[in-house]
Design a protein around this motif. Sequence first.
Motif, PDB file in Angstrom:
ATOM      1  N   UNK A 109       9.514  -0.563   1.725  1.00  0.00           N
ATOM      2  CA  UNK A 109      10.886  -0.127   1.484  1.00  0.00           C
ATOM      3  C   UNK A 109      11.043   0.280   0.025  1.00  0.00           C
ATOM      4  N   UNK A 110      12.021   1.134  -0.224  1.00  0.00           N
ATOM      5  CA  UNK A 110      12.206   1.649  -1.582  1.00  0.00           C
ATOM      6  C   UNK A 110      12.695   0.590  -2.565  1.00  0.00           C
ATOM      7  N   UNK A 111      13.140  -0.567  -2.088  1.00  0.00           N
ATOM      8  CA  UNK A 111      13.534  -1.634  -3.013  1.00  0.00           C
ATOM      9  C   UNK A 111      12.469  -2.726  -3.139  1.00  0.00           C
ATOM     10  N   UNK A 112      11.294  -2.477  -2.576  1.00  0.00           N
ATOM     11  CA  UNK A 112      10.163  -3.387  -2.733  1.00  0.00           C
ATOM     12  C   UNK A 112       9.782  -3.435  -4.209  1.00  0.00           C
ATOM     13  N   UNK A 113       9.389  -4.606  -4.710  1.00  0.00           N
ATOM     14  CA  UNK A 113       8.964  -4.665  -6.108  1.00  0.00           C
ATOM     15  C   UNK A 113       7.631  -3.938  -6.259  1.00  0.00           C
ATOM     16  N   UNK A 114       7.391  -3.465  -7.450  1.00  0.00           N
ATOM     17  CA  UNK A 114       6.134  -2.770  -7.723  1.00  0.00           C
ATOM     18  C   UNK A 114       4.943  -3.702  -7.500  1.00  0.00           C
ATOM     19  N   UNK A 115       5.108  -4.957  -7.831  1.00  0.00           N
ATOM     20  CA  UNK A 115       4.011  -5.901  -7.607  1.00  0.00           C
ATOM     21  C   UNK A 115       3.710  -6.040  -6.115  1.00  0.00           C
ATOM     22  N   UNK A 116       4.749  -6.193  -5.300  1.00  0.00           N
ATOM     23  CA  UNK A 116       4.549  -6.307  -3.861  1.00  0.00           C
ATOM     24  C   UNK A 116       3.869  -5.050  -3.304  1.00  0.00           C
ATOM     25  N   UNK A 117       4.322  -3.894  -3.760  1.00  0.00           N
ATOM     26  CA  UNK A 117       3.750  -2.635  -3.275  1.00  0.00           C
ATOM     27  C   UNK A 117       2.273  -2.537  -3.637  1.00  0.00           C
ATOM     28  N   UNK A 118       1.945  -2.882  -4.862  1.00  0.00           N
ATOM     29  CA  UNK A 118       0.559  -2.828  -5.307  1.00  0.00           C
ATOM     30  C   UNK A 118      -0.309  -3.817  -4.527  1.00  0.00           C
ATOM     31  N   UNK A 119       0.229  -4.986  -4.247  1.00  0.00           N
ATOM     32  CA  UNK A 119      -0.517  -5.973  -3.474  1.00  0.00           C
ATOM     33  C   UNK A 119      -0.712  -5.526  -2.026  1.00  0.00           C
ATOM     34  N   UNK A 120       0.300  -4.931  -1.429  1.00  0.00           N
ATOM     35  CA  UNK A 120       0.173  -4.406  -0.070  1.00  0.00           C
ATOM     36  C   UNK A 120      -0.908  -3.331  -0.021  1.00  0.00           C
ATOM     37  N   UNK A 121      -0.854  -2.424  -0.971  1.00  0.00           N
ATOM     38  CA  UNK A 121      -1.843  -1.345  -1.014  1.00  0.00           C
ATOM     39  C   UNK A 121      -3.246  -1.909  -1.224  1.00  0.00           C
ATOM     40  N   UNK A 122      -3.373  -2.870  -2.125  1.00  0.00           N
ATOM     41  CA  UNK A 122      -4.679  -3.460  -2.411  1.00  0.00           C
ATOM     42  C   UNK A 122      -5.234  -4.267  -1.256  1.00  0.00           C
ATOM     43  N   UNK A 123      -4.381  -5.058  -0.619  1.00  0.00           N
ATOM     44  CA  UNK A 123      -4.835  -5.901   0.494  1.00  0.00           C
ATOM     45  C   UNK A 123      -5.289  -5.092   1.698  1.00  0.00           C
ATOM     46  N   UNK A 124      -4.675  -3.934   1.881  1.00  0.00           N
ATOM     47  CA  UNK A 124      -5.020  -3.105   3.037  1.00  0.00           C
ATOM     48  C   UNK A 124      -5.979  -1.966   2.697  1.00  0.00           C
TER      49      UNK A 124
END
Length: 148
Positions: A17-32
């Motif tokens: 979502x567009x209000x996801x924190x940058x840290x969460x987004x980076x972790x999602x991208x990295x984990x997957x």
Amino acid sequence: MNIIQLLHPKALIDYIYDDTTCRQALEIMGNHGFSAVPVIDHEGRYVRTLSEGDMLWFMINNAIGSRRELEAFSIKDVHVKRNIEVKPVSVTSTIDDVILMLVNQNFVPVIDDRKMFIGIITRSDVLKYCHSRLKGEGSEEMEAAESF
């Protein structure tokens, strides 16, 4: 061909979502293992695609050196000028439209008539489709040539 046949529906893919924190987004991208991920709003509309490069340049431009510092920013804060903007296609688009877009990206976001994000079409699925079509046409040509 109807592109819906190649669609990976929203319910089966990862997005943020567009209000996801940058840290969460980076972790999602990295984990997957993603190099890019679709971003939607809470109404379900496609907003954009966030790439690793977007995150990198955001961190460089804002002198962010740690994951903890990324918690203070949401994806809405990430504004990076890109050479290639990932635009969605309509569910009524043709396979030719999709193929042209996949030259420069790994997937194409798909939206419905209400501009709601409904899923993605991946480059690999389109290549498999094209390969099966070429293979099918090639075998017909071989049979025709052998009949002479």
